[in-house]
Design an enzyme around this catalytic site. Structure first.
Site, mmCIF file in Angstrom:
data_model
loop_
_atom_site.group_PDB
_atom_site.id
_atom_site.type_symbol
_atom_site.label_atom_id
_atom_site.label_comp_id
_atom_site.label_asym_id
_atom_site.label_seq_id
_atom_site.Cartn_x
_atom_site.Cartn_y
_atom_site.Cartn_z
ATOM 1 N N LYS A 78 60.472 -58.711 -22.820
ATOM 2 C CA LYS A 78 61.716 -58.783 -22.059
ATOM 3 C C LYS A 78 62.681 -59.709 -22.781
ATOM 4 O O LYS A 78 62.269 -60.742 -23.325
ATOM 5 C CB LYS A 78 61.368 -59.332 -20.674
ATOM 6 C CG LYS A 78 62.480 -59.363 -19.658
ATOM 7 C CD LYS A 78 61.926 -59.906 -18.331
ATOM 8 C CE LYS A 78 62.903 -59.856 -17.193
ATOM 9 N NZ LYS A 78 62.304 -60.321 -15.914
ATOM 10 N N SER A 153 63.140 -57.014 -12.257
ATOM 11 C CA SER A 153 64.115 -57.068 -13.320
ATOM 12 C C SER A 153 63.562 -56.680 -14.697
ATOM 13 O O SER A 153 64.331 -56.323 -15.577
ATOM 14 C CB SER A 153 64.697 -58.473 -13.416
ATOM 15 O OG SER A 153 63.682 -59.405 -13.756
ATOM 16 N N SER A 177 59.336 -59.245 -10.333
ATOM 17 C CA SER A 177 59.994 -58.541 -11.433
ATOM 18 C C SER A 177 59.071 -57.884 -12.450
ATOM 19 O O SER A 177 59.547 -57.207 -13.354
ATOM 20 C CB SER A 177 60.931 -59.497 -12.172
ATOM 21 O OG SER A 177 62.114 -59.668 -11.442
#
Lengths: 489, 119
Positions: A78, A153, A177
């Site tokens: 990420k 996310s 997330s």
């Protein structure tokens, strides 16, 4: 879209059947395909050159061959994790132009195990969101059905794994997330205990909640990746100095051969996670999963976590409060973008930089967080939320000290939703209702696929007591094996 | 929250807001805060604020201390070596200092300076 597992890739590179270079080149090609041809928008940065260089080093390192557990395994992270020489955007315009001068410990550890980083993945800006729709660089799309969100996310990492680019990827969790996008994309996602994994090099959002998490195509791969990244790091004082078990080999505590796999395991079914309005098919798939566990010898008990309904209000006070403090560092002075305001001095520069650099959801949360911490409101909101947080954590403590080993729930109240369908901020916040409790309590939790509803994946969630990842993986692995192909239909 | 409250909070958070954005945020924040009201009805008398979330909560310290599984690093030395100096990623630097615009409160006092920026 299913691909080789991390375990099988490492095995074939070890045996000489495949090279790390070829494996990584294939992953890079696939990454390009899903973004350029299929428009999934999983990657914000593909590190082609760095990845191929690293892969060549893996191929040349004969000493690593016998010991590196992830030899030649491509992975993605990420884009809120720092890697030397690569940009870190956090999905935000405010970090435009920033290239990281250091590397996150988790990335160093995966590389140390022979894995090769191929790129950085899309996310909701500063990890604030549940769909990747808040990324300044456009949303990612769900590879199972591109008309629905991949979750967030850490959506880009989930897409990269689900679309068969990489078998493992890293995300981060503040309120769900990793688990929520894992559920939406039909893969495994793990949030470790608070303190289990170093956060050195992770851009901070909510410091009492954040943990790095892992995605995998299956439980064993996720367990292996977590085993590699877990454990004390002197660069993160909040990382725990506790032994890390061999998660991929985790077995429930069945005594003696011939016993059913989950004999002796007590599973709790918290009634608050199965409300009447829960998607009917999701509830049915959870019942099926629990039935499989029962048939493997587990005892399933109905339990109650009575403060569950307060988790979202608590979370959306605590997380924005911490974010408003953590994001104060993005001020146009030390890194990233600066917007000059004519003739308005330092404050004008701060305000211009931050209002142009941050998107609407980040602005909303900074505002909310600043408000609940401000004089006159602190006691009513922040202090109150932190007291209720104690009650939520106590709910879990009571259940686990009462003899329950793991809890089983749906990961999300609904499957993946269409783009633009949750324009009301609070409605979007409710996506985290079953996941943010684990972050508030600091306990480990995992999502694994348990079936489909209307063609979309449904995730089942396992939660365990602090630092009991081993038992969580053992149960997950038994359930995964029992479900077999049913997990994806 | 009124629009003025929102403007005050934005000032505290160093966020510039247009009038329209301030109005939108007022509505958004009021809607969100309404959902938070449920907390005021929870009896929290005698409940401590949460302060330990993982290792500290779960693992007693080695000598009964409170740090549990977590250990502070020694308070010494440069924390982290960087591959690139701040010059490589800061918007503006000179001679090892971050350059920032003048504080607006100081602008009036500086009549002799033609230099727009101070260090």
């Amino acid at each position: 879209m299913r691909q080789h597992t991390a375990t099988s890739i490492a095995e074939s590179v070890r045996s000489g059947e495949a090279s790390a270079t070829d494996t990584v080149a294939r992953a890079l090609t696939r990454a390009r395909e899903i973004d350029e041809r299929d428009r999934l928008n999983a990657f914000l940065y593909r590190a082609d050159e760095q990845a191929l260089e690293f892969a060549a080093r893996v191929d040349a390192d004969s000493a690593a061959r016998d010991t590196a557990p992830l030899l030649g395994v491509p992975f993605a992270v990420k884009d809120n994790l720092n890697v030397i020489g690569l940009p870190t955007t956090c999905g935000s315009r405010i970090l435009e132009g920033y290239v990281s001068p250091y590397t996150a410990t988790v990335v160093d550890r995966l590389r140390g195990a022979g894995a090769v980083l191929i790129g950085k993945t899309n996310l909701d800006e500063f990890a604030m969101g549940s769909s990747t729709e808040n990324s300044a660089f456009g949303p990612s799309r769900n590879p199972i059905d591109p008309t629905v969100v991949p979750g967030g996310s850490s959506g880009g990492s989930a897409v990269a794994v689900a679309a068969g680019v990489v078998p493992i990827a890293l995300g981060s969790e503040t309120g769900g997330s990793v688990r929520q996008p894992a559920a939406f994309c039909g893969i495994v996602g793990v949030k470790p205990t608070y303190g289990r994994v170093s956060r050195f090099g992770l851009v901070a959002f909510g410091s009492s909640l954040d943990q790095v998490g892992v995605f995998g195509t299956n439980v064993t791969d996720a367990a292996l990746a977590l085993r590699v990244i877990a454990g004390r790091d002197d660069r993160d004082p909040t990382s725990a100095d506790l032994p890390v078990a061999d998660y991929p080999a985790a077995k429930p505590s069945a005594k003696g051969a011939g016993n059913p796999l989950l004999k002796g395991v007590v599973m709790g079914r918290p009634k608050e996670y199965f409300p009447a309005e829960l998607d009917a098919r999701t509830a049915e798939l959870c019942d099926r999963a629990l039935e499989r566990c029962r048939s493997l010898g587990a005892e399933v008990r109905d339990v109650s976590l009575p403060h569950t309904s307060l988790a979202i209000p608590v979370y959306y006070i605590v997380a924005p409060a911490e974010a408003s403090s953590n994001l104060a560092r993005f001020d146009g002075v030390r890194y990233g973008r600066r917007v000059k305001a004519e003739g308005e001095g330092l404050r004008g520069m701060y305000e211009a930089t931050r209002s142009e650099g941050f998107g609407p959801e980040v602005t909303r949360r900074i505002m909310l967080g600043t408000y609940v911490l401000s004089a006159g409101y602190y006691d009513a909101y922040y202090r109150k939320a932190m007291q209720v947080r104690t009650l939520i954590a106590d709910d879990f403590r009571k259940v686990f000290s009462g003899g329950v080993h793991v809890l089983f729930t749906p990961t999300t109240p609904t499957p993946a939703f269409p783009f633009g369908s949750r324009s009301d901020p609070y409605e979007m916040y409710l996506s985290d209702i079953f996941t943010c409790t684990a972050n508030l309590a600091g306990i480990p939790a995992l999502s694994l696929p348990i079936g489909r509803t209307r063609g979309l994946p449904v995730g089942g969630q396992l939660m365990a007591a602090h630092f009991d990842e081993e038992r969580m993986f053992a149960v997950a692995s038994a359930l995964e094996e029992s479900l077999g192909p049913d997990a994806h239909r | 929250m009124s629009v003025d409250d929102v403007r005050h909070v934005a000032m505290l958070a160093r966020l510039g807001l247009t009038d329209q954005r301030a109005r939108e945020l007022t509505q958004d924040l009021n809607t969100i805060l309404e959902h938070m009201d449920v907390l005021s009805r929870v009896d929290t008398r005698g409940v401590n604020e949460a302060s330990a979330f993982g290792a500290v909560a779960a693992v007693p310290g080695e000598e009964g201390g409170e740090r549990g599984g977590m250990r502070l690093r020694e308070d010494k030395g440069p924390p982290i070596p960087l591959a690139e100096p701040p010059e490589a990623f800061a918007p503006e630097m000179r001679a090892g200092f971050f350059i920032v615009p003048r504080l607006s409160t100081h602008e009036d006092a500086l009549d002799e300076s033609s230099d727009e920026e101070s260090e």
